[in-house]
Design a protein around this motif. Sequence first.
Motif, PDB file in Angstrom:
ATOM      1  N   GLY A  64      69.445   7.880 -26.039  1.00  0.00           N
ATOM      2  CA  GLY A  64      69.562   7.630 -27.618  1.00  0.00           C
ATOM      3  C   GLY A  64      70.666   8.519 -28.012  1.00  0.00           C
ATOM      4  N   MET A  65      70.516   9.963 -27.550  1.00  0.00           N
ATOM      5  CA  MET A  65      71.350  10.922 -27.910  1.00  0.00           C
ATOM      6  C   MET A  65      73.014  10.514 -27.742  1.00  0.00           C
ATOM      7  SD  MET A  65      69.615  13.138 -29.268  1.00  0.00           S
ATOM      8  CE  MET A  65      70.734  14.441 -29.629  1.00  0.00           C
ATOM      9  N   LEU A  66      73.294   9.786 -26.416  1.00  0.00           N
ATOM     10  CA  LEU A  66      74.637   9.258 -26.443  1.00  0.00           C
ATOM     11  C   LEU A  66      74.991   8.179 -27.415  1.00  0.00           C
ATOM     12  CD1 LEU A  66      76.838   9.157 -23.964  1.00  0.00           C
ATOM     13  CD2 LEU A  66      75.676   7.215 -23.109  1.00  0.00           C
ATOM     14  N   MET A  67      74.264   7.387 -27.995  1.00  0.00           N
ATOM     15  CA  MET A  67      74.357   6.337 -28.800  1.00  0.00           C
ATOM     16  C   MET A  67      74.378   7.092 -30.310  1.00  0.00           C
ATOM     17  SD  MET A  67      74.648   3.688 -27.021  1.00  0.00           S
ATOM     18  CE  MET A  67      74.260   2.192 -28.117  1.00  0.00           C
TER      19      MET A  67
ATOM     20  N   GLU B 281      55.877   0.927 -23.910  1.00  0.00           N
ATOM     21  CA  GLU B 281      54.869   0.248 -24.905  1.00  0.00           C
ATOM     22  C   GLU B 281      54.594   0.736 -26.343  1.00  0.00           C
ATOM     23  OE1 GLU B 281      53.876  -0.186 -20.439  1.00  0.00           O
ATOM     24  OE2 GLU B 281      54.335   1.333 -21.719  1.00  0.00           O
ATOM     25  N   TRP B 282      54.703   2.181 -26.219  1.00  0.00           N
ATOM     26  CA  TRP B 282      54.255   2.831 -27.360  1.00  0.00           C
ATOM     27  C   TRP B 282      55.387   2.770 -28.456  1.00  0.00           C
ATOM     28  CZ3 TRP B 282      49.751   4.525 -29.615  1.00  0.00           C
ATOM     29  CH2 TRP B 282      48.743   4.681 -28.710  1.00  0.00           C
ATOM     30  N   THR B 283      56.486   2.294 -28.225  1.00  0.00           N
ATOM     31  CA  THR B 283      57.591   2.032 -29.105  1.00  0.00           C
ATOM     32  C   THR B 283      57.266   1.097 -29.997  1.00  0.00           C
ATOM     33  OG1 THR B 283      58.765   0.710 -27.661  1.00  0.00           O
ATOM     34  CG2 THR B 283      59.329   3.107 -27.445  1.00  0.00           C
ATOM     35  N   TYR B 284      56.465   0.127 -29.717  1.00  0.00           N
ATOM     36  CA  TYR B 284      55.960  -0.966 -30.685  1.00  0.00           C
ATOM     37  C   TYR B 284      54.876  -0.293 -31.379  1.00  0.00           C
ATOM     38  CZ  TYR B 284      58.660  -4.025 -27.388  1.00  0.00           C
ATOM     39  OH  TYR B 284      59.592  -4.546 -26.718  1.00  0.00           O
ATOM     40  N   HIS B 285      53.974   0.395 -30.980  1.00  0.00           N
ATOM     41  CA  HIS B 285      52.801   0.754 -31.696  1.00  0.00           C
ATOM     42  C   HIS B 285      53.225   1.933 -32.410  1.00  0.00           C
ATOM     43  CE1 HIS B 285      50.706  -1.657 -28.666  1.00  0.00           C
ATOM     44  NE2 HIS B 285      50.598  -0.669 -27.895  1.00  0.00           N
ATOM     45  N   SER B 286      54.220   2.659 -32.175  1.00  0.00           N
ATOM     46  CA  SER B 286      54.676   3.625 -33.233  1.00  0.00           C
ATOM     47  C   SER B 286      55.080   3.277 -34.342  1.00  0.00           C
ATOM     48  CB  SER B 286      55.610   4.678 -32.416  1.00  0.00           C
ATOM     49  OG  SER B 286      56.722   4.009 -31.872  1.00  0.00           O
ATOM     50  N   VAL B 287      55.759   2.150 -34.612  1.00  0.00           N
ATOM     51  CA  VAL B 287      56.446   1.691 -35.748  1.00  0.00           C
ATOM     52  C   VAL B 287      55.425   1.152 -36.660  1.00  0.00           C
ATOM     53  CG1 VAL B 287      58.524   1.179 -34.549  1.00  0.00           C
ATOM     54  CG2 VAL B 287      56.906  -0.641 -34.655  1.00  0.00           C
TER      55      VAL B 287
ATOM     56  N   TYR C 241      62.092   9.544 -27.435  1.00  0.00           N
ATOM     57  CA  TYR C 241      61.312  10.622 -27.156  1.00  0.00           C
ATOM     58  C   TYR C 241      59.882   9.900 -26.851  1.00  0.00           C
ATOM     59  CZ  TYR C 241      57.915  14.182 -28.006  1.00  0.00           C
ATOM     60  OH  TYR C 241      56.778  15.229 -28.099  1.00  0.00           O
ATOM     61  N   VAL C 242      59.522   8.905 -27.708  1.00  0.00           N
ATOM     62  CA  VAL C 242      58.286   8.058 -27.565  1.00  0.00           C
ATOM     63  C   VAL C 242      58.093   7.454 -26.123  1.00  0.00           C
ATOM     64  CG1 VAL C 242      56.700   5.998 -28.091  1.00  0.00           C
ATOM     65  CG2 VAL C 242      57.857   7.750 -29.796  1.00  0.00           C
TER      66      VAL C 242
END
Length: 332
Positions: A175-178, A38-44, A30-31
């Motif tokens: 992500g939903m597939l996995m 890039e925001w997957t790194y910031h969001s954690v 979703y992010v």
Amino acid sequence: FPQDRIAIAQGVISAMFGVGTAIGFVVGGYVTETWGWEWTYHSVIPCAAFLTVLVAWKVRESPIRLQARIDYVGAALLATALVSFLVGVTESRNRGWSDPLIDGLLVVAAVSILAFSWWQTKAKDPLVRPGLMKERNIALTTVVGFMIGFAMFTVNQTVVAIASFNFGLDALETGMLMLPVSFVTLVLGPVSGVVVKKVGPKWPMVFGMVLSIVAFMVLYQYHGTQNEVVLGIVLMGAGSSFAMVSSINMIIISTPKKETGISTAMNMIVRTSGSVVGPALAAVIISQNSVFVPGVGAVPDDVAYQTIFIMASVMMGVGVAVAAMLKNDRGA
């Protein structure tokens, strides 16, 4: 921690990895789709900060201490070897294998890994302790760890490529597939811990790797629909649950208590190395076996996917052969 409860505890920890992976797949997708990868790194960062405080506040430190220094030289040599190898292999698809830069990077990687191996025999507190590697079960399980990391991460990356190129799924849909894999891990993590406690880690480890090979062969033959891919990765998730929990427990059981931290860290270093090398090679295979589709671009063909699944099966098969030489130890 009570010795007879270690296997189940490791199973529960593995199950929590399944929960985290499930959340990460969906939230990360979703992010990515909303704000960019890039925001997957910031969001954690907030999560990492919260967990750091929680661990410092609630987790009790182990009473076992071992006086040792950090092997900065060994870490630098290993990092140099891995980075040089990865950059060289990855850039080979753009520059070609005969490019001087590629050849130079691969030479640096080879020299660095040789230097790392030599340094580990000379360092006072090496990253990979030769003394521990003299223990048969530790040495063999460390090799198994490389094979597991190589095969699992290679196939995971390839499934993502299939989802993107063949099914046209975005990050959230991938992500939903996995997601089913995470639920399988959540359930089978504790189950595998109970099995390991009852029969020892050797045969559950072998079973997990054999089941993973079956999963790879299913994906080799059937990856044309989402349901077929889900079947393959669910089998893989089941196999990885048994293989991972068993291998970690084998290391813990085979190591003196005061050196457990070092032994598990060694295993993690080697397993992580496999999880880095495998996907890099898979990326090269994909890039060299792609066809141009108008309006879409380069799309991997079946030869790429099947080659990768065979490669993962062979590596896991080597892991099975090595694991078969282990001495089964149920611990205290």
